[in-house]
Design an enzyme around this catalytic site. Structure first.
Site, PDB file in Angstrom:
ATOM      1  N   HIS A 120       4.119  -2.480  -4.153  1.00 40.00           N
ATOM      2  CA  HIS A 120       3.457  -2.737  -3.599  1.00 40.00           C
ATOM      3  C   HIS A 120       2.989  -1.903  -2.127  1.00 40.00           C
ATOM      4  O   HIS A 120       4.210  -1.605  -1.589  1.00 40.00           O
ATOM      5  CB  HIS A 120       3.377  -3.964  -3.000  1.00 40.00           C
ATOM      6  CG  HIS A 120       1.991  -4.846  -2.026  1.00 40.00           C
ATOM      7  ND1 HIS A 120       2.753  -4.950  -0.697  1.00 40.00           N
ATOM      8  CD2 HIS A 120       1.304  -5.357  -2.218  1.00 40.00           C
ATOM      9  CE1 HIS A 120       1.809  -6.156  -0.686  1.00 40.00           C
ATOM     10  NE2 HIS A 120       0.879  -5.622  -1.289  1.00 40.00           N
ATOM     11  N   HIS A 145      -7.952  -6.034   1.323  1.00 38.95           N
ATOM     12  CA  HIS A 145      -7.723  -6.477  -0.014  1.00 38.95           C
ATOM     13  C   HIS A 145      -8.195  -7.263  -0.116  1.00 38.95           C
ATOM     14  O   HIS A 145      -9.375  -7.410  -1.770  1.00 38.95           O
ATOM     15  CB  HIS A 145      -6.597  -8.080   0.099  1.00 38.95           C
ATOM     16  CG  HIS A 145      -5.631  -7.617  -0.178  1.00 38.95           C
ATOM     17  ND1 HIS A 145      -4.490  -7.918   1.177  1.00 38.95           N
ATOM     18  CD2 HIS A 145      -4.487  -7.172  -0.865  1.00 38.95           C
ATOM     19  CE1 HIS A 145      -3.734  -7.115   1.445  1.00 38.95           C
ATOM     20  NE2 HIS A 145      -3.058  -6.811  -0.091  1.00 38.95           N
ATOM     21  N   ARG A 222      -1.321   4.338  14.068  1.00 48.76           N
ATOM     22  CA  ARG A 222      -1.410   3.930  12.740  1.00 48.76           C
ATOM     23  C   ARG A 222      -0.077   3.101  12.981  1.00 48.76           C
ATOM     24  O   ARG A 222       1.539   3.370  13.746  1.00 48.76           O
ATOM     25  CB  ARG A 222       0.071   5.387  12.482  1.00 48.76           C
ATOM     26  CG  ARG A 222       0.019   5.032  10.336  1.00 48.76           C
ATOM     27  CD  ARG A 222      -0.962   3.940   9.751  1.00 48.76           C
ATOM     28  NE  ARG A 222      -0.168   4.057   8.232  1.00 48.76           N
ATOM     29  CZ  ARG A 222       0.150   3.350   7.882  1.00 48.76           C
ATOM     30  NH1 ARG A 222       0.034   2.038   8.091  1.00 48.76           N
ATOM     31  NH2 ARG A 222       0.489   2.887   5.877  1.00 48.76           N
ATOM     32  N   CYS A 271      -1.884  11.961  10.199  1.00 49.79           N
ATOM     33  CA  CYS A 271      -1.576  11.627   8.965  1.00 49.79           C
ATOM     34  C   CYS A 271      -1.814  11.781   7.632  1.00 49.79           C
ATOM     35  O   CYS A 271      -2.815  12.271   6.746  1.00 49.79           O
ATOM     36  CB  CYS A 271      -1.767   9.678   9.322  1.00 49.79           C
ATOM     37  SG  CYS A 271      -1.193   8.908   7.875  1.00 49.79           S
ATOM     38  N   TYR A 421       4.088   8.537   0.529  1.00 54.96           N
ATOM     39  CA  TYR A 421       4.819   9.910   1.909  1.00 54.96           C
ATOM     40  C   TYR A 421       4.941  10.597   0.493  1.00 54.96           C
ATOM     41  O   TYR A 421       5.109  12.049   0.806  1.00 54.96           O
ATOM     42  CB  TYR A 421       5.157  10.020   2.624  1.00 54.96           C
ATOM     43  CG  TYR A 421       4.259   8.055   3.890  1.00 54.96           C
ATOM     44  CD1 TYR A 421       3.322   8.579   3.985  1.00 54.96           C
ATOM     45  CD2 TYR A 421       5.355   7.422   4.090  1.00 54.96           C
ATOM     46  CE1 TYR A 421       2.576   7.674   5.304  1.00 54.96           C
ATOM     47  CE2 TYR A 421       4.481   6.440   4.835  1.00 54.96           C
ATOM     48  CZ  TYR A 421       3.431   6.904   5.502  1.00 54.96           C
ATOM     49  OH  TYR A 421       3.193   5.647   6.575  1.00 54.96           O
TER      50      TYR A 421
END
Length: 635
Positions: A120, A145, A222, A271, A421
């Site tokens: 998740h 969501h 972020r 990012c 990542y």
């Protein structure tokens, strides 16, 4: 230390106590040295079915999951259970949570066992927090969501549905979820919000070339969790680990120029997932897995002041100079430097990340522990009072709200570094990322991203703009502006631009950098970005149409070559990965040249001002709608 409210802990406790006495019993927690890592019940099993046929059209809105057929549109997520969903009761949910140690939730009448959803993207702890609950009050806060593909992915874990009466009882038994982010700092109205909670927002692309130094308010934000409210008088930073004598520093120590030299570093931070939306349904039926779905503006270039990380390590007993000069061997196990932030999620998991020790010690690597951004104290949203700056590397390495620095044998234990990542092979199916612990051996073969690849984007015009004719009718041209970055310390050798979608290119003009920035940079340490401009003549069919007084639809794009002569790939297929990391293919901007216009006109902004490559979203960019009302129960 932090004045943040603890009501989210009380909520989690209420949920986990009243609805599941064992929500944490099936979870083994790693050492809190970095960040706790949740692992599922080892007795749980998985079975996988063959993926269904490819989708015919994208799911454009919510359907009641109690009535929806599984995975009709997300064809990379076959149903987990071979058993057909069945009618269930609230007691069934409670039994599975309390007696079987499963993480079972409901939403709009559907029942889902998400125990195996260990990948998740928000962290496994957030799933444990909602065990036994209905998701509606939570998704009112976590509005990200509310894009259709999330509901489709959830169908993989569907085990049943509730009658109308049972669904109402289940919703009534779920504690209300007070927004735990109420103490976060105000958002920036000049940024484009990608997710509200945690707050993640990108800069408008066409504003990024207004100033070389990106100001607060245009630099992307972020956050992985709650933004801590740290008292600067109480702030401490601990340095410890292999080869170090543990030291604790106050903010006043770091700001004292008699104790530590202070340096300025002007660097791009981008990012790792910038332009992730380009990979969203790039392959039919395969959504981009990781959040946030950055579109294009998760990049900025600011000046940071602070203390060299290598100097802090040296002051803590680590032989930074001897090791850097190869006169002293690295102590056994001193392979990485890991960082822990004061920020944490709703269940107390702190953010952590790591960089190789070589980057930390490099005298020309310019890794600093910063306390200023653009000449002022770092704003809370950007990591106040102290954050790490790792020039050239992925934004995720630039740990905010820095609490602890540890020299370690291995990278940070937090599996989230691989869950969000890492760049996996293009054929890694989405369900493997979703069930991370089941496939972690394979997935951890791919290292987390450190240095970033070469990037460029046209910032002006924007997709959909209608442009007046510049020049003359017989010799018209288009003026375009953009930004390029070499990544990893590489400079930019050249940027080529095109007004015909990349059929032909010409060299862009590279604009001079500010003198103070240029004076600090060296080859291999060119951390800032490069602005470019060019008046590009129209040619071919576009030229002929404009000469006739007709509109011409053209596509602008750019490709940068860094000083190592790495070049941006043309196609997203070249670098596709299901996480949506390191996205750097040609960024295409469709515009119209209209000889009838006296002034150029902006295109329609739509759901989101920034646009993916090609100028349009493959699915509605709707993060902020509330969950729909229940559409009825049934199979």
């Amino acid at each position: 230390m932090s004045r943040s409210s603890n009501h989210y802990y009380r909520l989690a406790a209420a949920s986990l106590t009243t609805l599941t006495a064992a929500a944490g019993a099936g979870v083994a927690v790693a050492s809190s040295e970095d960040k706790t890592t949740a692992k599922p019940n080892p007795t749980a099993t998985s079975s996988f079915l063959s993926p269904p046929s490819s989708i015919s059209s994208f799911f454009s809105g919510f359907t009641s999951p109690s009535a929806a057929k599984p995975c009709t549109n997300v064809d990379c997520m076959p149903r987990l259970s071979p058993k057909e969903p069945c009618l269930m009761t609230v007691k069934d949910i409670k039994r599975m949570v309390e007696d079987e140690e499963r993480i079972v939730v409901s939403f709009m009448g559907g029942v889902y066992d998400v125990t195996e959803f260990t990948g998740h993207p928000g962290g496994y702890g957030r799933l444990e927090m909602v065990a036994g609950c209905d998701l509606e009050p939570f998704w009112k806060v976590y509005t990200q969501h509310n894009r259709g593909h999330i509901l489709e992915v959830l169908q993989r874990y569907k085990i049943g549905w509730l009658s109308d009466e049972e669904a109402e009882e289940q919703r009534a038994s779920t504690p209300e979820f007070d927004n735990p982010y109420a103490n976060d700092p105000p958002t920036y109205p000049t940024l484009l919000t990608n997710t509200r909670h945690p707050y993640n927002a990108e800069g408008p692309l066409r504003k990024l070339t207004d100033d070389f130094i990106t100001p607060v308010g245009l630099h992307y934000v972020r956050n992985h969790g709650l933004v801590p409210d740290i008292d600067p008088e109480e702030y401490t930073l601990t340095v410890t680990g292999v080869g170090c004598k543990e030291k604790v520093y106050k903010l006043s120590d770091l700001k004292n120029s008699r104790k530590f030299d202070h340096v300025d570093v002007t660097t791009v931070i981008q990012c790792n997932g910038n332009r992730r939306e380009d990979f969203h349904f790039q392959k039919p039926g395969v959504p981009a897995f990781g959040p946030p779905h950055w579109v294009a503006g998760a990049i900025g270039c600011s000046t940071w002041r602070g203390v060299r990380l290598r100097d802090l390590l040296k002051a803590s007993g680590f032989d930074s100079d001897g090791i850097s000069l190869n006169k002293t061997p690295l102590p056994p196990g001193a392979n990485n430097v890991s960082f822990k932030g004061y920020d944490h999620d709703e269940v107390g998991n702190n953010y952590c990340c790591s960089i190789p020790v070589e980057k930390a010690l490099d005298p020309y690597g310019d890794t600093i522990v910063a306390f200023q951004m653009n000449g002022e104290d770092i704003p809370r949203s950007h990591g106040y009072p102290v954050r790490l700056i790792v020039p050239g590397n992925a934004g995720a390495r630039n740990c905010k709200f820095l609490e602890k620095i540890t020299v370690t044998p291995n990278p940070c234990l937090d599996a989230g570094n691989w869950k969000q990542y890492a760049v996996h092979a293009p054929d890694v199916p989405l369900f493997k990322l979703a069930e991370f612990e089941e496939h972690h051996v394979e997935l951890k073969m791919d290292p987390v991203v450190q240095e970033m690849p070469v990037q460029s984007m046209i910032t002006v015009p924007s997709a959909g703009d209608e442009l007046k004719v510049e020049g003359t009718k017989d010799a018209p041209y288009v003026t375009l502006k953009g930004v390029a970055w070499g990544g990893g310390g590489s400079g930019i050798s050249r940027v080529d631009v095109s007004v015909d979608g990349g059929e032909t290119f010409t060299r862009a003009d590279l604009l001079p950098k500010p003198e103070d920035v240029r004076a600090r940079e060296r080859r291999g340490a060119e951390w800032s970005w490069q602005f470019f401009e060019r008046r590009v003549p129209l040619a071919g069919e576009a030229l002929e149409r404009v000469k006739k007084g007709e509109k011409a639809e053209i596509v602008l794009t750019s490709k940068a070559l860094n000083t190592a002569w790495n070049v941006q790939p043309e196609s997203p297929d070249t670098t596709f990965n299901p996480h949506g990391c390191c996205v750097n293919h040609w960024y295409k901007v469709p515009v119209t040249v209209d000889p009838a216009l006296k002034e150029s006109k902006r295109g329609e902004v739509g759901d989101f001002e920034n646009k993916p490559t090609g100028g349009s979203f493959k699915s509605p960019f709707k993060n902020f709608e509330k969950p729909p009302k229940k559409a009825g129960a049934g199979q």
